[in-house]
Design a protein around this motif. Structure first.
Motif, PDB file in Angstrom:
ATOM      1  N   GLY A  66       0.779  -1.230   0.000  1.00  0.00           N
ATOM      2  CA  GLY A  66       0.000   0.000   0.000  1.00  0.00           C
ATOM      3  C   GLY A  66       0.806   1.272   0.000  1.00  0.00           C
ATOM      4  O   GLY A  66       0.243   2.366  -0.107  1.00  0.00           O
ATOM      5  N   GLN A  67       2.138   1.174   0.112  1.00  0.00           N
ATOM      6  CA  GLN A  67       2.972   2.379   0.156  1.00  0.00           C
ATOM      7  C   GLN A  67       2.947   3.124  -1.174  1.00  0.00           C
ATOM      8  O   GLN A  67       2.848   4.344  -1.198  1.00  0.00           O
ATOM      9  CB  GLN A  67       4.403   2.019   0.531  1.00  0.00           C
ATOM     10  CG  GLN A  67       5.309   3.234   0.732  1.00  0.00           C
ATOM     11  CD  GLN A  67       6.692   2.851   1.217  1.00  0.00           C
ATOM     12  OE1 GLN A  67       6.972   1.678   1.499  1.00  0.00           O
ATOM     13  NE2 GLN A  67       7.581   3.827   1.315  1.00  0.00           N
ATOM     14  N   TYR A  68       3.063   2.387  -2.274  1.00  0.00           N
ATOM     15  CA  TYR A  68       2.974   2.969  -3.618  1.00  0.00           C
ATOM     16  C   TYR A  68       1.973   2.157  -4.435  1.00  0.00           C
ATOM     17  O   TYR A  68       1.923   0.932  -4.339  1.00  0.00           O
ATOM     18  CB  TYR A  68       4.332   2.947  -4.344  1.00  0.00           C
ATOM     19  CG  TYR A  68       5.454   3.624  -3.601  1.00  0.00           C
ATOM     20  CD1 TYR A  68       5.401   4.983  -3.279  1.00  0.00           C
ATOM     21  CD2 TYR A  68       6.595   2.910  -3.239  1.00  0.00           C
ATOM     22  CE1 TYR A  68       6.445   5.602  -2.612  1.00  0.00           C
ATOM     23  CE2 TYR A  68       7.639   3.519  -2.572  1.00  0.00           C
ATOM     24  CZ  TYR A  68       7.554   4.859  -2.250  1.00  0.00           C
ATOM     25  OH  TYR A  68       8.600   5.470  -1.585  1.00  0.00           O
ATOM     26  N   SER A  69       1.216   2.859  -5.273  1.00  0.00           N
ATOM     27  CA  SER A  69       0.262   2.151  -6.127  1.00  0.00           C
ATOM     28  C   SER A  69       0.910   1.694  -7.433  1.00  0.00           C
ATOM     29  O   SER A  69       0.329   0.887  -8.159  1.00  0.00           O
ATOM     30  CB  SER A  69      -0.933   3.057  -6.445  1.00  0.00           C
ATOM     31  OG  SER A  69      -0.503   4.226  -7.128  1.00  0.00           O
ATOM     32  N   GLY A  70       2.094   2.195  -7.726  1.00  0.00           N
ATOM     33  CA  GLY A  70       2.789   1.807  -8.955  1.00  0.00           C
ATOM     34  C   GLY A  70       4.016   2.663  -9.171  1.00  0.00           C
ATOM     35  O   GLY A  70       4.411   3.467  -8.303  1.00  0.00           O
ATOM     36  N   MET A  71       4.625   2.539 -10.339  1.00  0.00           N
ATOM     37  CA  MET A  71       5.862   3.269 -10.638  1.00  0.00           C
ATOM     38  C   MET A  71       5.645   4.772 -10.661  1.00  0.00           C
ATOM     39  O   MET A  71       6.435   5.538 -10.105  1.00  0.00           O
ATOM     40  CB  MET A  71       6.432   2.793 -11.985  1.00  0.00           C
ATOM     41  CG  MET A  71       7.075   1.424 -11.941  1.00  0.00           C
ATOM     42  SD  MET A  71       7.846   0.964 -13.520  1.00  0.00           S
ATOM     43  CE  MET A  71       6.399   0.412 -14.420  1.00  0.00           C
ATOM     44  N   LEU A  72       4.561   5.211 -11.308  1.00  0.00           N
ATOM     45  CA  LEU A  72       4.307   6.649 -11.407  1.00  0.00           C
ATOM     46  C   LEU A  72       4.021   7.256 -10.040  1.00  0.00           C
ATOM     47  O   LEU A  72       4.474   8.363  -9.729  1.00  0.00           O
ATOM     48  CB  LEU A  72       3.140   6.905 -12.358  1.00  0.00           C
ATOM     49  CG  LEU A  72       3.402   6.615 -13.840  1.00  0.00           C
ATOM     50  CD1 LEU A  72       2.136   6.841 -14.664  1.00  0.00           C
ATOM     51  CD2 LEU A  72       4.525   7.500 -14.370  1.00  0.00           C
ATOM     52  N   ASP A  73       3.281   6.523  -9.230  1.00  0.00           N
ATOM     53  CA  ASP A  73       2.973   7.011  -7.878  1.00  0.00           C
ATOM     54  C   ASP A  73       4.251   7.092  -7.050  1.00  0.00           C
ATOM     55  O   ASP A  73       4.450   8.046  -6.281  1.00  0.00           O
ATOM     56  CB  ASP A  73       1.967   6.072  -7.208  1.00  0.00           C
ATOM     57  CG  ASP A  73       1.551   6.561  -5.826  1.00  0.00           C
ATOM     58  OD1 ASP A  73       1.122   7.737  -5.725  1.00  0.00           O
ATOM     59  OD2 ASP A  73       1.667   5.791  -4.857  1.00  0.00           O
ATOM     60  N   CYS A  74       5.140   6.121  -7.222  1.00  0.00           N
ATOM     61  CA  CYS A  74       6.429   6.126  -6.511  1.00  0.00           C
ATOM     62  C   CYS A  74       7.247   7.348  -6.916  1.00  0.00           C
ATOM     63  O   CYS A  74       7.778   8.068  -6.057  1.00  0.00           O
ATOM     64  CB  CYS A  74       7.179   4.842  -6.822  1.00  0.00           C
ATOM     65  SG  CYS A  74       8.847   4.764  -6.137  1.00  0.00           S
ATOM     66  N   ALA A  75       7.342   7.605  -8.224  1.00  0.00           N
ATOM     67  CA  ALA A  75       8.111   8.753  -8.710  1.00  0.00           C
ATOM     68  C   ALA A  75       7.526  10.066  -8.201  1.00  0.00           C
ATOM     69  O   ALA A  75       8.260  10.971  -7.789  1.00  0.00           O
ATOM     70  CB  ALA A  75       8.136   8.739 -10.240  1.00  0.00           C
ATOM     71  N   ARG A  76       6.200  10.152  -8.212  1.00  0.00           N
ATOM     72  CA  ARG A  76       5.533  11.390  -7.775  1.00  0.00           C
ATOM     73  C   ARG A  76       5.795  11.659  -6.299  1.00  0.00           C
ATOM     74  O   ARG A  76       6.076  12.797  -5.904  1.00  0.00           O
ATOM     75  CB  ARG A  76       4.035  11.271  -8.045  1.00  0.00           C
ATOM     76  CG  ARG A  76       3.232  12.521  -7.710  1.00  0.00           C
ATOM     77  CD  ARG A  76       1.760  12.334  -8.067  1.00  0.00           C
ATOM     78  NE  ARG A  76       1.177  11.184  -7.386  1.00  0.00           N
ATOM     79  CZ  ARG A  76       0.740  11.209  -6.119  1.00  0.00           C
ATOM     80  NH1 ARG A  76       0.858  12.317  -5.397  1.00  0.00           N
ATOM     81  NH2 ARG A  76       0.224  10.132  -5.575  1.00  0.00           N
ATOM     82  N   LYS A  77       5.704  10.630  -5.466  1.00  0.00           N
ATOM     83  CA  LYS A  77       5.901  10.805  -4.024  1.00  0.00           C
ATOM     84  C   LYS A  77       7.354  11.125  -3.680  1.00  0.00           C
ATOM     85  O   LYS A  77       7.624  11.927  -2.783  1.00  0.00           O
ATOM     86  CB  LYS A  77       5.435   9.551  -3.286  1.00  0.00           C
ATOM     87  CG  LYS A  77       3.920   9.405  -3.263  1.00  0.00           C
ATOM     88  CD  LYS A  77       3.474   8.171  -2.497  1.00  0.00           C
ATOM     89  CE  LYS A  77       1.942   8.107  -2.435  1.00  0.00           C
ATOM     90  NZ  LYS A  77       1.481   6.881  -1.748  1.00  0.00           N
ATOM     91  N   ILE A  78       8.293  10.491  -4.380  1.00  0.00           N
ATOM     92  CA  ILE A  78       9.713  10.808  -4.146  1.00  0.00           C
ATOM     93  C   ILE A  78       9.990  12.265  -4.496  1.00  0.00           C
ATOM     94  O   ILE A  78      10.654  12.990  -3.751  1.00  0.00           O
ATOM     95  CB  ILE A  78      10.617   9.873  -4.976  1.00  0.00           C
ATOM     96  CG1 ILE A  78      10.521   8.436  -4.481  1.00  0.00           C
ATOM     97  CG2 ILE A  78      12.078  10.346  -4.922  1.00  0.00           C
ATOM     98  CD1 ILE A  78      11.271   7.430  -5.345  1.00  0.00           C
ATOM     99  N   LEU A  79       9.475  12.696  -5.650  1.00  0.00           N
ATOM    100  CA  LEU A  79       9.695  14.072  -6.106  1.00  0.00           C
ATOM    101  C   LEU A  79       9.067  15.074  -5.139  1.00  0.00           C
ATOM    102  O   LEU A  79       9.678  16.109  -4.817  1.00  0.00           O
ATOM    103  CB  LEU A  79       9.099  14.250  -7.502  1.00  0.00           C
ATOM    104  CG  LEU A  79       9.340  15.599  -8.185  1.00  0.00           C
ATOM    105  CD1 LEU A  79      10.835  15.820  -8.408  1.00  0.00           C
ATOM    106  CD2 LEU A  79       8.594  15.669  -9.514  1.00  0.00           C
ATOM    107  N   LYS A  80       7.884  14.766  -4.643  1.00  0.00           N
ATOM    108  CA  LYS A  80       7.164  15.693  -3.765  1.00  0.00           C
ATOM    109  C   LYS A  80       7.817  15.804  -2.387  1.00  0.00           C
ATOM    110  O   LYS A  80       7.967  16.902  -1.844  1.00  0.00           O
ATOM    111  CB  LYS A  80       5.714  15.223  -3.614  1.00  0.00           C
ATOM    112  CG  LYS A  80       4.853  16.150  -2.785  1.00  0.00           C
ATOM    113  CD  LYS A  80       3.413  15.643  -2.717  1.00  0.00           C
ATOM    114  CE  LYS A  80       2.546  16.571  -1.876  1.00  0.00           C
ATOM    115  NZ  LYS A  80       1.138  16.078  -1.793  1.00  0.00           N
ATOM    116  N   LYS A  81       8.232  14.683  -1.815  1.00  0.00           N
ATOM    117  CA  LYS A  81       8.760  14.667  -0.452  1.00  0.00           C
ATOM    118  C   LYS A  81      10.260  14.970  -0.367  1.00  0.00           C
ATOM    119  O   LYS A  81      10.719  15.560   0.613  1.00  0.00           O
ATOM    120  CB  LYS A  81       8.486  13.309   0.202  1.00  0.00           C
ATOM    121  CG  LYS A  81       7.008  13.035   0.432  1.00  0.00           C
ATOM    122  CD  LYS A  81       6.822  11.679   1.090  1.00  0.00           C
ATOM    123  CE  LYS A  81       5.340  11.386   1.351  1.00  0.00           C
ATOM    124  NZ  LYS A  81       5.140  10.048   1.977  1.00  0.00           N
TER     125      LYS A  81
END
Length: 475
Positions: free
Chosen positions: A322-337
């Protein structure tokens, strides 16, 4: 070559007279088994095999295609004889270019010298093995008749093509290694063979990585979480991962690992070609040390371009359900945080690790191959697929041993966002901390699953590569 062919064709007469024409007619008649006045690929292949002539896969098709002027898929006598006459003329030029002292014979030193002029360094022993594969009378020299007999039904004509033949059939010491990209001839570039080989390699890599993904994830898991106080065995590690996310969680991070194959391969290949031109004096002839440097620089260039995917692979492999929904979600969260810099965490140890890996891989591969040839090869310079795969497996393992501490530091730096900010450290401080707290062997956490995946990865990739090449029509 079979004595029948020697009597039919390879006489002392080198001019196109009635006797030569008759010898061509006799040979054509023997190959034309269905007596329709034409020789097709199947008849040529079967006839030459029956005469004891060895030739590379795809040679019969290429001979017919080269001589087939009316494009009917076969050779009539005029096309057949014209092909042989033209082919002999080209072979004569290649022979003369190798015969440095113009004595009508080629010896091992002339082969060694000629290959050196083309940027291919081989030992005297390897040159002798090449010579032995052509030498019929055992004199350790090759005259024109032996040269013609060996190459008459091989499509290779000029010296570069003949060297390419030797490269494929005799495995010369030209620095081939898993760390160095493939090289292609001008013909392979113009015919499109190069991109089909790259596609085959990418497909092989995708299947191989998917097949060994659980071991790869276990390696990352142990690199980041294992320590003296938190010992994680293979069985316990797999139990933890399956309990937390189910059986399919063993493949977390594999999607991006497969996705980065195509761009990394393409960039590495294109960069390698450019670096070769820059580092070699004339853009064509290149020495082994220049190939090593070109390959290392190309690897660094490709890694720089696709490194954000490397970071994402580590994060996705370590993620909880549940931490990431996929590759794009992972990239978006890394970039944001964490910002853009987060996509290049661990970049320095990663680049530094390329040099020892590539250098040791290359050196060990060539040393093992040459040791086998010196000890076991009698009349050929071809170790065979099994030996080469074994050499590649051992050399890759040695390369990993040398570069693994840097790979461990890289992975921990890539994963730092999953740790507290106070625990984040630089490359130097991480190495110091690991050695101080866990000792020398602490730098090799997770190396067991890494070793376990080498043999299946090499085997899977080789099998898939060969099947994919055949499916794409590459002989």
């Amino acid at each position: 070559m079979h004595p029948i062919l020697r009597r039919l064709l390879l006489d002392e007469c080198q001019c196109w007279d009635a006797e030569s024409k008759r010898s061509y007619e006799d040979l054509f008649e023997k190959l034309d088994t269905n007596k329709d006045g034409k020789v097709d690929v199947a008849e040529l292949r079967a006839g030459l095999t029956a005469m004891g002539i060895t030739f590379r896969k795809g040679a019969a098709q290429k001979i017919v295609a080269s001589g087939d002027q009316n494009k009917d898929g076969s050779l009539d006598f005029n096309e057949f004889s014209k092909y042989l006459k033209d082919h002999e003329k080209k072979l004569r030029l290649a022979f003369k270019s190798l015969d440095k002292n113009n004595d009508g014979r080629i010896d091992a030193s002339e082969i060694q010298l000629s290959l050196g002029e083309l940027g291919i360094d081989i030992s005297k022993e390897e040159a002798r093995k090449i010579l032995q594969s052509i030498d019929i009378d055992g004199t350790m020299t090759v005259d024109w008749s032996e040269w013609r007999e060996h190459f008459l039904f091989n499509p290779a004509t000029n010296l570069e093509e003949i060297i390419r033949y030797w490269k494929h059939s005799s495995v010369l010491d030209i620095g081939d290694s898993l760390a160095i990209p493939d090289e292609f001839t001008d013909e392979e570039r113009t015919t499109g063979v190069w991109w089909r080989q790259l596609v085959a390699g990418a497909m092989a890599g995708a299947v191989s990585r998917t097949g060994t993904a659980p071991l790869d994830r276990m390696k990352i898991f142990m690199q980041v979480h294992a320590s003296k106080s938190n010992k994680i065995s293979l069985v316990d590690g797999f139990k933890q991962m399956i309990k937390e996310g189910g059986f399919t969680s063993l493949w977390r991070g594999n999607g991006v690992n497969v996705l980065k194959i195509a761009p990394e391969t393409a960039i590495k290949f294109m960069a390698y070609e450019q670096y070769k031109k820059l580092l070699s004096s004339d853009g064509e002839k290149i020495q082994i040390h220049q190939r090593f440097m070109s390959g290392s620089l190309a690897g660094a260039t490709a890694q720089t371009a696709i490194y954000p995917l490397e970071v994402m692979k580590t994060r996705l492999a370590l993620r909880k359900t549940g931490q990431y929904s996929g590759m794009l979600d992972c990239a978006r969260k890394i970039l944001k945080k964490e910002g853009l810099k987060a996509f290049y965490k661990g970049y320095v140890p990663n680049i530094l690790g390329i040099i020892p890996y590539a250098g040791i891989d290359l050196a060990v591969y060539e040393s093992l191959k040459n040791a086998w040839l010196s000890r076991y090869a009698k009349d050929t310079a071809n170790p065979g697929v099994t030996v080469l795969l074994g050499c590649g497996t051992i050399s890759s393992t040695c390369g990993q041993l040398a570069s693994y501490p840097l790979a461990l530091v890289r992975t921990r730096m890539q994963a730092q966002a999953s740790l507290d900010k106070a625990d984040q450290a630089t490359m130097r401080s991480l190495l110091s901390t690991i050695i101080a707290k866990e000792g020398f062997f602490g730098m090799y956490r997770g190396i067991l699953p890494n070793f376990m995946k080498v043999i299946p990865a090499v085997s899977i990739s080789y099998v898939v590569y060969e099947y994919t090449k055949n499916a794409l029509g590459i002989s």
